[in-house]
Design an enzyme around this catalytic site. Structure first.
Site, PDB file in Angstrom:
ATOM      1  N   LEU A 344       0.669  -1.227   0.050  1.00 32.59           N
ATOM      2  CA  LEU A 344      -0.255  -0.144   0.013  1.00 32.59           C
ATOM      3  C   LEU A 344       0.982   1.393  -0.103  1.00 32.59           C
ATOM      4  CD1 LEU A 344      -2.360  -2.141   0.717  1.00 32.59           C
ATOM      5  CD2 LEU A 344      -3.170  -0.279   2.274  1.00 32.59           C
ATOM      6  N   GLU A 369      -0.580 -13.253  26.550  1.00 34.72           N
ATOM      7  CA  GLU A 369      -1.102 -14.663  26.618  1.00 34.72           C
ATOM      8  C   GLU A 369       0.220 -15.893  26.425  1.00 34.72           C
ATOM      9  OE1 GLU A 369      -4.840 -15.953  25.665  1.00 34.72           O
ATOM     10  OE2 GLU A 369      -5.789 -13.843  26.083  1.00 34.72           O
TER      11      GLU A 369
END
Length: 390
Positions: A344, A369
């Site tokens: 992009l 986590e």
């Protein structure tokens, strides 16, 4: 010019799903398209999302605790839950985090380790989104090493008194209840703590550069007195909170693919329509090499997630296998997001496109986590039989 296919159609992977799984995926995808995509860039920029409103909407379609049974939970398969996480994170990682923390951490802890009274009190309204939960394990000085937690719970007659601080807790600033893990004379234990209990305070963590559509905070416990019934009776030792993390990590294995798929979707569309040097940039070899490599990694990650989901539904999934999925899929999703940003060009940093938002979010998903390093050590222990954590 041949007709292009979407990034997950390359290997006809839909054929591996049941009709019910595809239907569940379609419901969640439509919800994200209708309720999240039109607004999420603004939520991210402002650092505020309508979490309570979204929780109720997610509850209406059965997303909260969807892989649990009873108490108003949907009792869906692990694969269906994974597909839902993928679609949610294609919208934004912060919204998948809302569902993961609610269902796989707070609700799962109560469902798996709680008393009948605790389950009846909390789970039905958590499943509808009327009650928001959070999971207090991480501390300011104890992240990857939760066994060293400083939060203490001591007995005082028949009561428990909790003192300590939990940090980086998703949903904490707006939650109604927290599952708090604390050190006791008998080892690590879990407690269900209503957050309006005297001595509990929360603080929103501001100035985040990632997961800005998620609510993150600190929980301070200053001599919080709880009745004996607040303790999770079946939770004993560190294995209990770690089992909850395994549940949530499974959702991340799938969710990260959603962010990667969304980035690749945008990059493919952009490359086909962006013209430079008189032709679409999708027609240049270097661009096609990037797109091909990313699509291949996305297929591989999906097949890994699906395999783990089938193992989970057969009751055969191990925590170290979830570590393989989390390590690979988040790492590859982040690589895909960064590579899509290059396609992009300057537009890749614009909030008009979701690519850099996904990449920024995935930087957090890479860490929470279980960091990549921790999962490497979990896998290393499985391969060698030697624990390298200390």
């Amino acid at each position: 010019m041949s007709a292009p296919v979407s990034s997950l159609d390359l290997l006809d992977l839909d054929a591996l799903l049941s009709e019910e799984e595809r239907q569940i995926r379609a419901v969640v995808r439509q919800l994200v398209d209708d309720r999240v995509r039109p607004h999420v860039a603004g939520w991210y920029e402002s650092g505020q999302a309508p979490i309570r409103e979204l929780a109720v909407e997610f509850g209406k379609v059965g997303l909260l605790g969807m892989h649990l049974t009873g108490y108003g939970c949907a009792g869906a398969s692990a694969v269906a839950y994974g597909l839902a996480c993928l679609e949610l994170e294609a919208g934004d990682s912060g919204l998948r985090s809302l569902v993961s923390v609610q269902g796989s951490l707070a609700m799962y802890a109560i469902w798996r380790y709680g008393s009948d009274e605790q389950k009846q009190r909390w789970l039905p309204t958590m499943a509808t989104g009327e009650t928001i939960g959070c999971f207090g394990l991480t501390e300011p000085d104890h992240g990857s090493d939760p066994a060293s937690m400083a939060t203490r719970a001591r007995r005082d007659g028949t009561d428990w008194v909790l003192t300590g601080t939990k940090m980086w807790i998703t949903n904490a600033p707006l939650a109604d209840v927290a599952v708090i893990w604390a050190r006791t004379d008998e080892g690590i234990r879990g407690f269900v703590v209503p957050l309006d209990t005297p001595g509990v305070s929360t603080r929103e963590i501001r100035q985040k550069m990632s997961l800005r559509a998620s609510s993150t905070g600190e929980i301070v416990l200053d001599g919080v007195r709880l009745p004996a019934t607040a303790q999770l009776p079946a939770a004993s030792g560190l294995k209990a909170p770690l089992s909850c993390l395994t549940e949530a990590r499974f959702g991340i294995v799938w969710g990260a693919l959603g962010a990667a798929r969304d980035c690749l979707r945008v990059a493919l569309d952009y490359a086909v329509h962006r013209t430079q040097f008189g032709r679409p940039i999708a027609g240049f070899q270097l661009t096609q090499a990037k797109l091909a490599d990313m699509a291949v990694e996305l297929q591989k990650g999906y097949l890994l997630a699906l395999h783990l989901g089938r193992l989970a539904d057969a009751g055969a999934l191990r925590p170290d296998q979830v570590s393989v999925g989390k390590l690979n899929n988040v790492r590859e999703a982040l690589t895909i997001a960064r590579e899509c940003r290059t396609i992009l060009g300057a537009n890749g940093i614009s909030g008009e496109y979701p690519v850099l938002r996904h990449a920024s979010n995935l930087e957090t998903v890479l860490t929470y986590e279980g960091t990549s390093e921790i999962h490497q050590l979990v896998i290393g222990q499985r391969l060698t039989g030697i624990a390298a954590f200390s």
